[in-house]
Write an enzyme that holds these catalytic residues in place. Structure first.
Site, mmCIF file in Angstrom:
data_model
loop_
_atom_site.group_PDB
_atom_site.id
_atom_site.type_symbol
_atom_site.label_atom_id
_atom_site.label_comp_id
_atom_site.label_asym_id
_atom_site.label_seq_id
_atom_site.Cartn_x
_atom_site.Cartn_y
_atom_site.Cartn_z
ATOM 1 N N SER A 1 -0.459 -2.572 -0.033
ATOM 2 C CA SER A 1 -1.854 -3.020 0.093
ATOM 3 C C SER A 1 -2.697 -2.318 -0.973
ATOM 4 O O SER A 1 -2.241 -1.348 -1.599
ATOM 5 C CB SER A 1 -2.391 -2.663 1.479
ATOM 6 N N ASP B 1 0.129 -6.908 -1.133
ATOM 7 C CA ASP B 1 -0.343 -7.426 0.155
ATOM 8 C C ASP B 1 -1.873 -7.545 0.127
ATOM 9 O O ASP B 1 -2.564 -6.589 -0.237
ATOM 10 C CB ASP B 1 0.102 -6.426 1.239
ATOM 11 N N GLU C 1 -3.459 -17.606 1.341
ATOM 12 C CA GLU C 1 -3.723 -17.570 2.784
ATOM 13 C C GLU C 1 -4.820 -18.562 3.141
ATOM 14 O O GLU C 1 -5.842 -18.645 2.475
ATOM 15 C CB GLU C 1 -4.120 -16.161 3.257
ATOM 16 N N GLY D 1 -3.099 -5.122 13.037
ATOM 17 C CA GLY D 1 -3.425 -3.831 13.631
ATOM 18 C C GLY D 1 -2.844 -3.591 15.011
ATOM 19 O O GLY D 1 -2.106 -4.416 15.568
#
Ligand code: G3H
Ligand code: 13P
Ligand code: ZN
Length: 308
Positions: free
Chosen positions: A49, A81, A133, A180
């Site tokens: 990330s 990511d 996405e 998460g």
């Protein structure tokens, strides 16, 4: 041995199993993951990330992963990511990554298309594949904060148009997962009807699931037993993820379950050995905990053992 792209991995996996994409940010996490993938002879995507890249530095991550490939003989795809703009995607393409994600999901449809197409044009010219996405996940992450109420699932017709116009190589969709450890109050349900529709409209096209940690209760309980204060949460049942892997989902992202396993191990270590201060004493079992969690995921969720 060079890093590989995800294209061949996804072609082989399509409709049968999913490839695990695990987040990395230090040596112990990388070692735990690659040792598990080696023992399972599984295909592997390691992803970084923006936060991880900032924490560990691009060059350290690249060198650690090169070392992991040399040490294990595994072929690894290195993926960015949640790239949030063209610049970070370009930096990762230029800096040796074999796959990047441009996450334009927070933008309106047309803006998402324009940004994604720009990244695709640059990445493809350099032989790097791109994940886009469409749709929004609920969740709390450093860089991914979406209010649960705003979470919207991916529209199948828009997905077709998005893929056609951007020429992305894979698409992350929203069908009920969330990022998460603090997921939905109840158990997350995947919208299999929606997945079926999207996969039907985009035959042989690799779909991606983010937020695919299950938040296994025993690891939350272990953290709390040794002084943690994590609230109960339930992620996606592992059986559902396994099913998704047979329905066109080729990449499944897992980070939180690894963090929980590692943290539970470190908490236990210090509770039992309060006078320890040698990092090797607590990082060794923590690395083993990551390895065991990844082995479990490769076998029981991704179903990709012996597919390397
Ligand atoms: O989906 C995001 C990943 O879990 C990475 O999280 O931004 O805290 O590194 P991070
Ligand atoms: P989890 O937080 O469910 O592990 O999801 C990780 C992810 O989607 C990384 O992009
Ligand atoms: Zn994600």
């Amino acid at each position: 041995m060079p890093l590989v792209s995800s294209g061949e991995m996804f072609k082989k996996a399509y409709g049968k199993y999913a490839v695990g994409a695990f987040n990395v940010n230090n040596m112990e996490i990388i070692q735990g993951i690659v040792d598990a993938a080696k023992e399972e002879q599984a295909p592997l995507i390691l992803q970084v990330s923006a936060g991880a890249r900032k924490y560990a530095k691009h060059i350290y991550l690249i060198k650690l992963i090169e070392a992991a490939m040399e040490d294990t003989g595994l072929s690894i795809c290195l993926h960015l990511d949640h790239g949030e703009d063209f610049e970070i995607c370009k930096a990762c393409v230029d800096g040796g990554f074999t796959s990047v994600m441009i996450d334009g999901s927070k933008f309106p449809f047309e803006e998402n298309i324009a940004l994604t197409a720009k990244v695709v044009e640059y990445a493809h010219a350099h032989g790097v594949s791109v994940e886009g996405e469409l749709g929004r996940l609920a969740g709390v992450e450093d860089a991914v904060k979406v209010n649960a109420k705003d979470a919207t699932y991916t529209d199948p017709d828009q997905a077709v148009e998005f893929v056609k116009r951007t020429k992305v190589d894979s698409l992350a969709i929203a069908i009920g997962t969330s990022h998460g450890a603090y997921k939905f109050k109840g158990e997350a349900q995947l919208d299999f009807e929606r997945l079926k529709k999207i996969a039907g409209l985009l035959p042989e096209f690799p779909l991606v699931l983010h937020g695919a940690s299950t938040v296994l209760p025993e690891f939350v309980a272990k953290c709390n037993e040794y002084g943690g204060k994590l609230s109960d949460a339930k992620g996606v049942p592992e059986e559902m993820l396994k099913q998704a892997g047979t329905m066109g989902v080729c990449k499944i992202n897992i980070d939180t379950d690894l963090r929980l396993a590692m943290t539970a191990s470190i908490r236990e270590h210090f509770a039992k050995n309060p006078s320890d201060f040698d990092p090797r004493q607590y990082l060794k079992p923590a690395r083993e905990a990551v390895k065991n969690m990844v082995k479990h995921k490769l076998r029981s969720v991704l179903n990709c053992s012996n597919q390397a």
